[in-house]
Design an enzyme around this catalytic site. Structure first.
Site, PDB file in Angstrom:
ATOM      1  N   LYS A  13     -16.944 -47.176 105.169  1.00 21.15           N
ATOM      2  CA  LYS A  13     -15.756 -47.407 104.340  1.00 21.15           C
ATOM      3  C   LYS A  13     -15.324 -48.876 104.414  1.00 21.15           C
ATOM      4  O   LYS A  13     -15.113 -49.516 103.393  1.00 21.15           O
ATOM      5  CB  LYS A  13     -14.588 -46.497 104.782  1.00 21.15           C
ATOM      6  CG  LYS A  13     -14.877 -45.007 104.636  1.00 21.15           C
ATOM      7  CD  LYS A  13     -13.672 -44.155 104.994  1.00 21.15           C
ATOM      8  CE  LYS A  13     -13.208 -44.325 106.436  1.00 21.15           C
ATOM      9  NZ  LYS A  13     -14.205 -43.924 107.444  1.00 21.15           N
ATOM     10  N   ARG A  88      -5.682 -39.169 105.641  1.00 23.78           N
ATOM     11  CA  ARG A  88      -6.628 -38.475 106.518  1.00 23.78           C
ATOM     12  C   ARG A  88      -6.215 -37.029 106.756  1.00 23.78           C
ATOM     13  O   ARG A  88      -6.912 -36.314 107.478  1.00 23.78           O
ATOM     14  CB  ARG A  88      -6.663 -39.188 107.866  1.00 23.78           C
ATOM     15  CG  ARG A  88      -7.852 -40.108 108.078  1.00 23.78           C
ATOM     16  CD  ARG A  88      -7.649 -40.761 109.426  1.00 23.78           C
ATOM     17  NE  ARG A  88      -8.857 -41.210 110.032  1.00 23.78           N
ATOM     18  CZ  ARG A  88      -9.330 -42.451 109.958  1.00 23.78           C
ATOM     19  NH1 ARG A  88      -8.701 -43.361 109.246  1.00 23.78           N
ATOM     20  NH2 ARG A  88     -10.424 -42.782 110.603  1.00 23.78           N
ATOM     21  N   ARG A 127     -21.873 -50.058 116.391  1.00 23.90           N
ATOM     22  CA  ARG A 127     -20.943 -50.979 115.718  1.00 23.90           C
ATOM     23  C   ARG A 127     -20.374 -51.982 116.727  1.00 23.90           C
ATOM     24  O   ARG A 127     -19.993 -51.639 117.833  1.00 23.90           O
ATOM     25  CB  ARG A 127     -19.794 -50.178 115.092  1.00 23.90           C
ATOM     26  CG  ARG A 127     -18.712 -51.075 114.492  1.00 23.90           C
ATOM     27  CD  ARG A 127     -17.826 -50.356 113.501  1.00 23.90           C
ATOM     28  NE  ARG A 127     -17.083 -49.235 114.034  1.00 23.90           N
ATOM     29  CZ  ARG A 127     -16.359 -48.392 113.282  1.00 23.90           C
ATOM     30  NH1 ARG A 127     -16.308 -48.545 111.965  1.00 23.90           N
ATOM     31  NH2 ARG A 127     -15.714 -47.388 113.841  1.00 23.90           N
ATOM     32  N   ARG A 160     -15.479 -51.221 120.006  1.00 22.57           N
ATOM     33  CA  ARG A 160     -14.165 -50.574 119.987  1.00 22.57           C
ATOM     34  C   ARG A 160     -14.086 -49.491 121.058  1.00 22.57           C
ATOM     35  O   ARG A 160     -15.056 -48.786 121.315  1.00 22.57           O
ATOM     36  CB  ARG A 160     -13.917 -49.956 118.601  1.00 22.57           C
ATOM     37  CG  ARG A 160     -13.409 -50.959 117.591  1.00 22.57           C
ATOM     38  CD  ARG A 160     -13.450 -50.443 116.181  1.00 22.57           C
ATOM     39  NE  ARG A 160     -12.920 -49.086 116.027  1.00 22.57           N
ATOM     40  CZ  ARG A 160     -12.787 -48.460 114.855  1.00 22.57           C
ATOM     41  NH1 ARG A 160     -13.154 -49.070 113.751  1.00 22.57           N
ATOM     42  NH2 ARG A 160     -12.311 -47.238 114.794  1.00 22.57           N
ATOM     43  N   ARG A 171     -14.027 -37.634 117.239  1.00 23.46           N
ATOM     44  CA  ARG A 171     -13.520 -38.119 115.953  1.00 23.46           C
ATOM     45  C   ARG A 171     -14.201 -37.410 114.788  1.00 23.46           C
ATOM     46  O   ARG A 171     -13.568 -37.131 113.778  1.00 23.46           O
ATOM     47  CB  ARG A 171     -13.730 -39.634 115.841  1.00 23.46           C
ATOM     48  CG  ARG A 171     -12.742 -40.409 116.698  1.00 23.46           C
ATOM     49  CD  ARG A 171     -13.202 -41.817 116.955  1.00 23.46           C
ATOM     50  NE  ARG A 171     -13.318 -42.612 115.751  1.00 23.46           N
ATOM     51  CZ  ARG A 171     -14.107 -43.681 115.631  1.00 23.46           C
ATOM     52  NH1 ARG A 171     -14.859 -44.052 116.658  1.00 23.46           N
ATOM     53  NH2 ARG A 171     -14.126 -44.353 114.531  1.00 23.46           N
TER      54      ARG A 171
HETATM   55  P1  ADP Z   1     -13.136 -45.480 111.250  1.00 24.04           P
HETATM   56  O1  ADP Z   1     -13.377 -46.870 110.710  1.00 24.04           O
HETATM   57  O2  ADP Z   1     -14.086 -45.171 112.334  1.00 24.04           O
HETATM   58  O3  ADP Z   1     -13.100 -44.442 110.185  1.00 24.04           O
HETATM   59  P2  ADP Z   1     -10.380 -46.251 111.557  1.00 24.04           P
HETATM   60  O4  ADP Z   1     -10.489 -47.670 111.914  1.00 24.04           O
HETATM   61  O5  ADP Z   1     -10.074 -45.935 110.127  1.00 24.04           O
HETATM   62  O6  ADP Z   1     -11.723 -45.516 111.963  1.00 24.04           O
HETATM   63  O7  ADP Z   1      -9.310 -45.518 112.451  1.00 24.04           O
HETATM   64  C1  ADP Z   1      -9.319 -45.656 113.866  1.00 24.04           C
HETATM   65  C2  ADP Z   1      -8.266 -44.728 114.450  1.00 24.04           C
HETATM   66  O8  ADP Z   1      -6.951 -45.108 113.981  1.00 24.04           O
HETATM   67  C3  ADP Z   1      -8.395 -43.263 114.082  1.00 24.04           C
HETATM   68  O9  ADP Z   1      -9.304 -42.564 114.910  1.00 24.04           O
HETATM   69  C4  ADP Z   1      -6.947 -42.763 114.270  1.00 24.04           C
HETATM   70  O10 ADP Z   1      -6.618 -42.580 115.642  1.00 24.04           O
HETATM   71  C5  ADP Z   1      -6.137 -43.955 113.765  1.00 24.04           C
HETATM   72  N1  ADP Z   1      -5.867 -43.813 112.317  1.00 24.04           N
HETATM   73  C6  ADP Z   1      -6.292 -44.655 111.329  1.00 24.04           C
HETATM   74  N2  ADP Z   1      -5.858 -44.233 110.130  1.00 24.04           N
HETATM   75  C7  ADP Z   1      -5.157 -43.085 110.354  1.00 24.04           C
HETATM   76  C8  ADP Z   1      -4.475 -42.150 109.511  1.00 24.04           C
HETATM   77  N3  ADP Z   1      -4.437 -42.309 108.183  1.00 24.04           N
HETATM   78  N4  ADP Z   1      -3.867 -41.089 110.098  1.00 24.04           N
HETATM   79  C9  ADP Z   1      -3.883 -40.926 111.428  1.00 24.04           C
HETATM   80  N5  ADP Z   1      -4.513 -41.764 112.271  1.00 24.04           N
HETATM   81  C10 ADP Z   1      -5.150 -42.833 111.752  1.00 24.04           C
HETATM   82  P1  ADP Z   2     -16.134 -46.959 108.600  1.00 26.37           P
HETATM   83  O1  ADP Z   2     -15.111 -47.984 108.164  1.00 26.37           O
HETATM   84  O2  ADP Z   2     -16.337 -45.878 107.586  1.00 26.37           O
HETATM   85  O3  ADP Z   2     -15.887 -46.419 109.965  1.00 26.37           O
HETATM   86  P2  ADP Z   2     -17.966 -49.259 108.865  1.00 26.37           P
HETATM   87  O4  ADP Z   2     -17.962 -49.931 107.534  1.00 26.37           O
HETATM   88  O5  ADP Z   2     -17.243 -49.908 109.974  1.00 26.37           O
HETATM   89  O6  ADP Z   2     -17.547 -47.704 108.672  1.00 26.37           O
HETATM   90  O7  ADP Z   2     -19.504 -49.049 109.284  1.00 26.37           O
HETATM   91  C1  ADP Z   2     -19.845 -48.429 110.517  1.00 26.37           C
HETATM   92  C2  ADP Z   2     -21.067 -49.152 111.113  1.00 26.37           C
HETATM   93  O8  ADP Z   2     -22.218 -48.891 110.308  1.00 26.37           O
HETATM   94  C3  ADP Z   2     -20.934 -50.668 111.175  1.00 26.37           C
HETATM   95  O9  ADP Z   2     -21.549 -51.128 112.349  1.00 26.37           O
HETATM   96  C4  ADP Z   2     -21.676 -51.145 109.922  1.00 26.37           C
HETATM   97  O10 ADP Z   2     -22.261 -52.429 110.137  1.00 26.37           O
HETATM   98  C5  ADP Z   2     -22.750 -50.088 109.743  1.00 26.37           C
HETATM   99  N1  ADP Z   2     -23.023 -49.774 108.335  1.00 26.37           N
HETATM  100  C6  ADP Z   2     -22.162 -49.744 107.284  1.00 26.37           C
HETATM  101  N2  ADP Z   2     -22.780 -49.392 106.146  1.00 26.37           N
HETATM  102  C7  ADP Z   2     -24.090 -49.172 106.473  1.00 26.37           C
HETATM  103  C8  ADP Z   2     -25.257 -48.754 105.720  1.00 26.37           C
HETATM  104  N3  ADP Z   2     -25.189 -48.483 104.397  1.00 26.37           N
HETATM  105  N4  ADP Z   2     -26.409 -48.608 106.400  1.00 26.37           N
HETATM  106  C9  ADP Z   2     -26.465 -48.858 107.740  1.00 26.37           C
HETATM  107  N5  ADP Z   2     -25.422 -49.249 108.499  1.00 26.37           N
HETATM  108  C10 ADP Z   2     -24.240 -49.396 107.870  1.00 26.37           C
END
Ligand code: ADP
Ligand code: ADP
Ligand code: ZN
Length: 214
Positions: A13, A88, A127, A160, A171
């Site tokens: 994302k 979420r 990551r 992280r 998660r």
């Molecule tokens: P990821 O990139 O792995 O999807 P995020 O960076 O979006 O994770 O979120 C990291 C953490 O921040 C989540 O596991 C949660 O604890 C908190 N968080 C982020 N967005 C939300 C939301 N919309 N509602 C509740 N918790 C959230």
């Molecule tokens: P999210 O915000 O959904 O948690 P991220 O954009 O942070 O996801 O991506 C999670 C991890 O996967 C990062 O280390 C990123 O560099 C890697 N990644 C993202 N998109 C791809 C893809 N299409 N193929 C392989 N690795 C990816």
């Protein structure tokens, strides 16, 4: 364009959001980023959020909803926005709908990036994030020149606290229970757009662009 990004943790994302925000010239609002900054700044909200985040749980709806409401009032959101990591839960999605309707706005798309659990675990545990500029790398799929230093700014790369294998698994379970129901929620409203996220970053983005302009 008013867009929300759905999809499980690690789906890409954030990676796609950077490209979408730039291409469509809309602000990228990541609730995860907002919380990580608050944790780093040791604000009261950050201290509260930290415990939930480190357990792999969601921060309570009332905290998140308040932050997003305020952010969406920003003048830079008037012409569009890209929400990444929000909503979420169904309660968050309902609150968003209500808030937008108050200002005569509505969503254009709920974009779901689909990636299977095995790939998600690999993506999340590999990551690495720059502490200074926030740039995201992957040790295998998008490796930095040095495993500890950001190519872009020379900042320190870190894993992280919630990207460890144990927390990742939690998660992904939380996603299935609390966030996956949003796929039906947006499907019922004819807003759901689904993209296969198992491909490379550029291929995923090409598909995203086609779907958003279709
Ligand atoms: P990821 O990139 O792995 O999807 P995020 O960076 O979006 O994770 O979120 C990291 C953490 O921040 C989540 O596991 C949660 O604890 C908190 N968080 C982020 N967005 C939300 C939301 N919309 N509602 C509740 N918790 C959230
Ligand atoms: P999210 O915000 O959904 O948690 P991220 O954009 O942070 O996801 O991506 C999670 C991890 O996967 C990062 O280390 C990123 O560099 C890697 N990644 C993202 N998109 C791809 C893809 N299409 N193929 C392989 N690795 C990816
Ligand atoms: Zn950096």
């Amino acid at each position: 364009m008013n867009i929300v990004l759905l999809g499980p943790p690690g789906a890409g994302k954030g990676t796609q959001a950077l490209r979408i925000a730039k291409t469509y010239d809309i602000p990228h609002i990541s609730t995860g980023e907002i919380f990580r900054r608050a944790v780093a700044d040791e604000t009261e909200m950050g201290m509260r959020a930290k415990a939930y985040m480190n357990r792999g749980e969601l921060v309570p709806d009332e905290v998140v909803i308040g932050i997003v409401k305020e952010r969406l009032e920003g003048p830079d959101c008037a012409e569009g926005f890209l929400l990444d990591g929000f909503p979420r839960t169904v309660a968050q999605a309902e609150a968003l709908e209500k808030e937008l309707s108050k200002s005569g706005r509505e969503l254009d798309s709920g974009l779901d990036i689909e990636v299977g659990r095995a790939s998600l675990i690999k993506r999340l545990t590999g990551r690495r994030t720059c502490r200074a500029c926030g740039k995201v790398y992957h040790l295998t799929f998008d490796p930095p020149q040095s495993a500890t230093t950001c190519d872009a700014c020379g900042g320190e790369l870190w894993q992280r606290d919630d990207d460890t294998e144990e927390t990742v698994s939690k998660r992904l379970d939380v996603y299935e229970e609390q966030t996956a129901p949003l796929i039906d929620f947006y499907n019922e409203r004819d807003l759901l757009v689904e993209v296969d996220g198992e491909r490379g970053v550029d291929d995923v983005f090409s598909a995203v662009k086609q779907l958003l302009t279709a």
